[in-house]
Design a protein around this motif. Structure first.
Motif, PDB file in Angstrom:
ATOM      1  N   GLU A  15       0.853  -1.185   0.000  1.00 26.75           N
ATOM      2  CA  GLU A  15       0.000   0.000   0.000  1.00 26.75           C
ATOM      3  C   GLU A  15       0.887   1.232   0.000  1.00 26.75           C
ATOM      4  O   GLU A  15       1.703   1.411   0.899  1.00 26.75           O
ATOM      5  N   THR A  46      -2.096   8.872   9.886  1.00 29.77           N
ATOM      6  CA  THR A  46      -3.347   8.379  10.498  1.00 29.77           C
ATOM      7  C   THR A  46      -3.956   7.210   9.755  1.00 29.77           C
ATOM      8  O   THR A  46      -4.904   6.603  10.250  1.00 29.77           O
ATOM      9  N   TYR A  47      -3.422   6.856   8.595  1.00 29.79           N
ATOM     10  CA  TYR A  47      -3.992   5.768   7.782  1.00 29.79           C
ATOM     11  C   TYR A  47      -3.830   4.425   8.481  1.00 29.79           C
ATOM     12  O   TYR A  47      -2.767   4.118   9.024  1.00 29.79           O
ATOM     13  N   GLN A  48      -4.884   3.639   8.458  1.00 29.36           N
ATOM     14  CA  GLN A  48      -4.820   2.276   8.981  1.00 29.36           C
ATOM     15  C   GLN A  48      -5.306   1.324   7.900  1.00 29.36           C
ATOM     16  O   GLN A  48      -6.426   1.478   7.406  1.00 29.36           O
ATOM     17  N   SER A  49      -4.490   0.384   7.557  1.00 30.12           N
ATOM     18  CA  SER A  49      -4.846  -0.599   6.539  1.00 30.12           C
ATOM     19  C   SER A  49      -6.033  -1.425   6.987  1.00 30.12           C
ATOM     20  O   SER A  49      -6.125  -1.826   8.147  1.00 30.12           O
ATOM     21  N   ALA A  50      -6.909  -1.736   6.068  1.00 24.43           N
ATOM     22  CA  ALA A  50      -8.062  -2.576   6.370  1.00 24.43           C
ATOM     23  C   ALA A  50      -7.628  -4.035   6.571  1.00 24.43           C
ATOM     24  O   ALA A  50      -8.382  -4.837   7.101  1.00 24.43           O
ATOM     25  N   GLN A  51      -6.408  -4.375   6.153  1.00 25.53           N
ATOM     26  CA  GLN A  51      -5.936  -5.747   6.225  1.00 25.53           C
ATOM     27  C   GLN A  51      -5.231  -6.073   7.533  1.00 25.53           C
ATOM     28  O   GLN A  51      -4.779  -7.179   7.738  1.00 25.53           O
ATOM     29  N   LEU A  52      -5.104  -5.118   8.443  1.00 35.80           N
ATOM     30  CA  LEU A  52      -4.413  -5.397   9.715  1.00 35.80           C
ATOM     31  C   LEU A  52      -5.282  -6.196  10.645  1.00 35.80           C
ATOM     32  O   LEU A  52      -6.426  -6.175  10.696  1.00 35.80           O
TER      33      LEU A  52
END
Length: 52
Positions: A15, A46-52
């Motif tokens: 990403e 501040t982005y957080q991956s949806a796959q974590l």
């Protein structure tokens, strides 16, 4: 992206996150042939991956 070289195609998922539209457009061009790369417009702090 140059840092990874040919290894980029071997990674499961990548990403690229940035706020700058010009840099995002360039990243999309450079990774167009790599289906494992997602280019995302967001604040990388501040982005957080949806796959974590």
């Amino acid at each position: 992206m140059e840092f990874f070289g040919e290894r980029l195609a071997q990674l499961g998922a990548v990403e690229l996150v940035d706020l700058c539209p010009a840099l995002l457009a360039l990243a999309r061009q450079r990774t167009a042939s790599l289906p494992n790369v997602r280019v995302i417009e967001a604040d990388a702090v501040t982005y957080q991956s949806a796959q974590l």
